[in-house]
Design a protein around this motif. Sequence first.
Motif, short mmCIF file in Angstrom:
data_model
loop_
_atom_site.label_atom_id
_atom_site.label_comp_id
_atom_site.label_asym_id
_atom_site.label_seq_id
_atom_site.Cartn_x
_atom_site.Cartn_y
_atom_site.Cartn_z
N GLN A 134 -13.83 69.24 80.35
CA GLN A 134 -13.02 70.56 79.86
C GLN A 134 -13.44 72.31 80.09
O GLN A 134 -12.98 72.94 81.15
CB GLN A 134 -12.74 70.89 78.17
N PHE A 138 -11.18 71.44 83.67
CA PHE A 138 -10.34 70.13 84.51
C PHE A 138 -9.22 69.45 83.01
O PHE A 138 -9.69 70.25 82.31
CB PHE A 138 -11.11 68.24 83.89
N GLY A 139 -7.66 69.22 83.75
CA GLY A 139 -7.04 69.06 82.83
C GLY A 139 -6.93 67.43 81.88
O GLY A 139 -7.73 66.63 82.79
N PRO A 140 -5.82 67.13 81.35
CA PRO A 140 -6.35 66.36 80.41
C PRO A 140 -6.07 64.87 81.17
O PRO A 140 -7.15 64.38 80.99
CB PRO A 140 -5.54 65.93 79.90
N GLU A 142 -6.42 64.05 84.80
CA GLU A 142 -8.29 64.61 85.66
C GLU A 142 -9.69 63.97 84.59
O GLU A 142 -10.57 62.57 84.49
CB GLU A 142 -8.34 65.78 85.57
#
Lengths: 226, 346
Positions: A134, A138-140, A142
């Motif tokens: 995070q 990075f998004g959820p 990914e």
Amino acid sequence: MMDFIIQIMPNVVDRFDVFVESIYETLLMILISGSIALILGLIFGTILVVTRPGDILENKFIYTVLGKIVDLFRAAPFIILAMILTPLSQLIMGTSIGLKGAYIPLIIGTAPFCARQMEQALSEIDRGLVEASQSMGFGPFEIIWKVYLRESIPSIIRGFTITLISMIGLTAILGVTGSGGLGVFCINYGYNQYNYDILWVSLAILVLLTILVQGIGNFLARKTRH
Amino acid sequence: MICLINLKHITKTFNTKDGDVHAVKDVSLQIDEGQIYGIIGFSGAGKSTLVRCINLLEKPEHGEVIFDGKDLLKITEKELRIERQKMGMIFQHFNLMKSRTVYENIAFPLRHLKMDKEQIDKRVMELLELIDLVERKDSYPSQLSGGQKQRVAIARALATKPKVLLCDEATSALDPHTTQSILQLIKKINKELKLTVVMITHEMAVVKEICDRVAVMENGRVVEEGDIVSVFAHPQMPVTKNFINTTNNLGKIDELIEANNPLVQINENQQIIKLQYQSGNTSEALISKISRDFNVDCSIIFGNVEVVKDSPIGTLITIFTGDHENIKKALQMCRDNDVVVEVMKK
């Protein structure tokens, strides 16, 4: 040699073509239902992990409802579940017996078990790894793909192995409801006709299959662990 | 100085089963570009939560987080992710990906930046050289020592060329020797890349070694903040003094006085005096001057020199023997010469 085989397993030799056909059906059941159940299990297991309290897609509703559904199917004895599912199998597959009749109960019977195995596997991921990802932006999704799934491959393989082995047992139970494979072969030609050689040989095949799956699983898990 | 991080009235509360925990209470801080900024506190002081409020791993319920001119609480999730790529972070337990090699770990944050393979390779090799681990690039984290793991984590944090490096207890799991080498690396990065660094720690030795400014936290509040040398030379709050005493033996003297140890027993015409001086006003000449001018004898029972950010802070514990009035005049002369005077025992 041939005489010896005929002597100890006369009925297996007698019905050799059906026997081979049954092994083939059992393998097919495990391959097809197994693949679908593992994918479903992985999806549901992942959802359970990422929606749990404090995780990246925390959602109390989905987590609770999905968890309860999984538990419900896990709690049901497979033999009863298989009987209850005959109308559904008829609806989707057009039949509830034979090879085609085996897929639905096997998938529904195994996917929840697999989901819990996958949940366990993904739970081993350190919270710190998620936090680090995070912090890198990075998004959820990914994080699910590159951290949760990628980093727990050895544990996922182990969970898959356990799931497949429990599925081998379930394929035999399905003989009772008239599905194909070694289960129905054992009931029709073995148990009902007091041909114990058929039961013993079928058992040996299933045990060998289990050892093989476990061996491959262990090998892959070791290979992917660093 | 350009302000890079500006925290305004940050408040963060955790709702737990046992009631609300006020981790951070109304904290305001300004961190300038190029600074190494230390935030020190005992465990539970709220410093880790505060640093997580900078990149919004924790969302404060009140306050503003201004980073590089943007209020991070007012932008979308997607914009926030882009801002986070400008902030590297390292952790106490390194948080490396076990199934990836050193090389892949460092390349990890670059993968979603739309860089091609060659560019990534070039950047990773650069970073491997910076952390001096080129020959270990194909090793897995389990094959590395703690210090090497933290080096890899630093390289990974720097991969996206961030403007700030947030360090959350980055040296707390390391032995003293390794801690030194990691601190030197951070210092080097700060100098060479002009990178701003925020250091969370509970070790005063770490702050003393590399920080330019320090904030001391206690119970969710910043109780003292300032330039490292002046905080060290003139700590105001008990908690700050406590931390400073962990890096030297000065705290021992208080204990000895408390216990009335023979070493610190004094007569009527004696006083125990603490003298503190910074570079430029050495006290040695002062002491001989005092003896001459005021007929006061000084015997030194303890001496210590702290080197804070390359500038020495000296402390002498002395016993002054002499007439009461004369001691008073002597102390006034010390004060007039910018020496901090504290009467410890009369």
